[in-house]
Write an enzyme that holds these catalytic residues in place. Sequence first.
Site, PDB file in Angstrom:
ATOM      1  N   SER A 137     -10.229  -1.574   7.246  1.00  0.00           N
ATOM      2  CA  SER A 137      -8.670  -1.023   5.891  1.00  0.00           C
ATOM      3  C   SER A 137      -8.186  -2.509   5.443  1.00  0.00           C
ATOM      4  CB  SER A 137      -8.368   0.096   6.101  1.00  0.00           C
ATOM      5  OG  SER A 137      -8.709   0.892   5.806  1.00  0.00           O
TER       6      SER A 137
ATOM      7  N   LYS B 237       0.896  -0.810  -0.194  1.00  0.00           N
ATOM      8  CA  LYS B 237       0.064   0.429  -0.180  1.00  0.00           C
ATOM      9  C   LYS B 237       1.169   1.399   0.347  1.00  0.00           C
ATOM     10  CE  LYS B 237      -3.952   1.291   2.656  1.00  0.00           C
ATOM     11  NZ  LYS B 237      -4.661   0.642   4.044  1.00  0.00           N
TER      12      LYS B 237
ATOM     13  N   SER C 252      -9.304   1.229   3.425  1.00  0.00           N
ATOM     14  CA  SER C 252      -8.852   2.183   2.321  1.00  0.00           C
ATOM     15  C   SER C 252      -7.141   1.110   1.279  1.00  0.00           C
ATOM     16  CB  SER C 252      -8.139   3.170   3.119  1.00  0.00           C
ATOM     17  OG  SER C 252      -6.995   2.487   4.014  1.00  0.00           O
TER      18      SER C 252
END
Lengths: 394, 394
Positions: free
Chosen positions: A136, A35, A112
């Site tokens: 997330s 990420k 996310s």
Amino acid sequence: MLLHADPAHAFMPYPPVAVSSARTGALADLTFAAKDLFDVAGYPTGGGNPLMLAQSGIKTRTAPAVQALLDAGARFVGKTHTDELAFSMNGRNAHFGTPRNGAAPDRIPGGSSSGSASAVSSGLCDTALGTDTGGSVRAPASHCGLYGIRPTHGRIPLHGALDLSPSFDTCGFFARDVQTFSRVAEVMLGADPAALPARVRLLRPTDAWGLLAPEVVQAHEAAMARIVAALGQATDCTAALESFEPMYWNHRILQGREAWMTDGSFITRHAPPLGPGVAERFAWSSALSDEQVASARAYRARFRAQLAALLGTDGVMVLPTMPDVAPLLSSDESSLDAYRNDAIRLLCIAGLAGFPQLSLPLSTRLGAPLGISLLGPAGSDQSLVALARRIVQG
Amino acid sequence: MLLHADPAHAFMPYPPVAVSSARTGALADLTFAAKDLFDVAGYPTGGGNPLMLAQSGIKTRTAPAVQALLDAGARFVGKTHTDELAFSMNGRNAHFGTPRNGAAPDRIPGGSSSGSASAVSSGLCDTALGTDTGGSVRAPASHCGLYGIRPTHGRIPLHGALDLSPSFDTCGFFARDVQTFSRVAEVMLGADPAALPARVRLLRPTDAWGLLAPEVVQAHEAAMARIVAALGQATDCTAALESFEPMYWNHRILQGREAWMTDGSFITRHAPPLGPGVAERFAWSSALSDEQVASARAYRARFRAQLAALLGTDGVMVLPTMPDVAPLLSSDESSLDAYRNDAIRLLCIAGLAGFPQLSLPLSTRLGAPLGISLLGPAGSDQSLVALARRIVQG
């Protein structure tokens, strides 16, 4: 080698930089992504916001969580999209677009850690690092049909990664199958400080299951039966302290205050453009009073103590990861907000407690995946992974 | 080697990729940057919009304009910030921030070739490529105290660069001193198809100068005297066809229609976030009627014929590049809009005609630089550079 063909829109389009990994190691046959919250030497860290990206510069150090995979021989293939400043759960980034849900392309990936789940579910890499502050990793794992874990808070170091709410932030990861997931867990988690016994006590929180529509509960029936068959009968229990209403609000207050402490000065100094929802959440967070925060902290301590007592050293809660399958891409912001608020009620259990939760992609509904979770006491992360193997592999 | 230290916030923070340049060549001692509208193999092309960046992927070809500098031995140091989709003139990008004006750090750099002007004026490289559709090289050259040229339309190829308004788009460049500027011009422009004679006929457009405040005209007096001393007395003339009002509107109509044809489908399909001003200008552009566009085309043809007749083969117009020194960074959007609208009246002369205009950093006011321009007939670009050398070096 970095993936340049990115049919899933999973990756930030950074030029490829050689990132060396060990030639041999437990994960030498695997590829991974991270990420775009994690620093990787040679790359910027964008955090899903264009001004954060523009101010990042090129990092000279690699986050320990990324380095752990490199040291185990896994090959880095790129940095993945994240919801803006990780402060969202839909996987729609107003600036950089929406990564594709590889298991249900007409539905949001969830976030996310959207790009990481997109990359793994689309087969563009074997595993990927995400972060889970309020859901997330768990949300996109459920939406994209992946194994995904929110580890015990603090179990995997988050140095060299952008913070959101430090007392909630955790480093998690995804995989498509339980074998790969177990191998990555072995590297990332090591041995459990509080391993579960061979015979666990399965708990079924009726209040959490009661949040779901009957057709969603029904969609989980086969998975529930499979879990019971592997781990034994489940006893009913209650997860929330009092009810989910104070759980929800205290979770949001604590997370919001910390998010504002993390990003408030960036936002007030530079007034970066913020996508819909994100701007409103930061504005809401900035207005929280110290009294609200103090009260929420006390609530969290009480809740954690209650959950710790409920689980003891052998309790494992089985609960739905999300309220339903991923909403359609065509959903409007307000219906996504409503879905998100429902989801927080389920996700805040592990979040407020800091306890590990592993989502397994065992259910489906409307042709889309739906995760069911195991939640254990602090430090039982690897034991949960072992239970997942028992459930899936028999 | 790519610059990682970027105190001017001039560069997009892309990881450095080796871009090979010739070992020897006319520019082997120079470094250069390219506006993030030009493709460079190994890099994405962001165009100042985060979604455009996210969808770019890594380019496998290098734009010919960039390659020309590489082939001459210049070393590529990075891709520079641009105003969003190049459709602005202030140098403020709502998503990626504002590059620093190296000559007047409390003032906007001007744009849309903001990062290129910032990098050169801050001494981070020797020259940089920009594009000029409606003033995007000339404006930042004037604001940042640089030599900058908008070449004859079509003179330098723009393949491999993001379009804005193709019948206006040009590839220009910047340098801090006239020697460096001349060397780059030699590589980028080659020999003039319509060289000016040794003795040129200097023209002073009274209507263009009449747009300026008296104190700005006064600030140009010494530079004007220097130009007259080098090139001979100037004759008064009129630049506009009728007045600047129809010039301004027809320029905006043609540019707007083409900009909408270039970016309209991206904007309507993906609804990317657009910064203040940019969104409004695209909305305005999308509503233009075919009648407005046809009338503006006819106007442009008449204007071009008139200016060609006025300049003949030996005429060189000397005019202010911009209405004043760069506005302060603290200016609000509406005062920047007003400044921009004044500027278009000066900038549309070369833009509508497609004729070359070279801005020289010979004036100052309030301690900030102010450019004065030479504008010649189509194909006289190199001759203008030679005139600049005569003016500056005597």
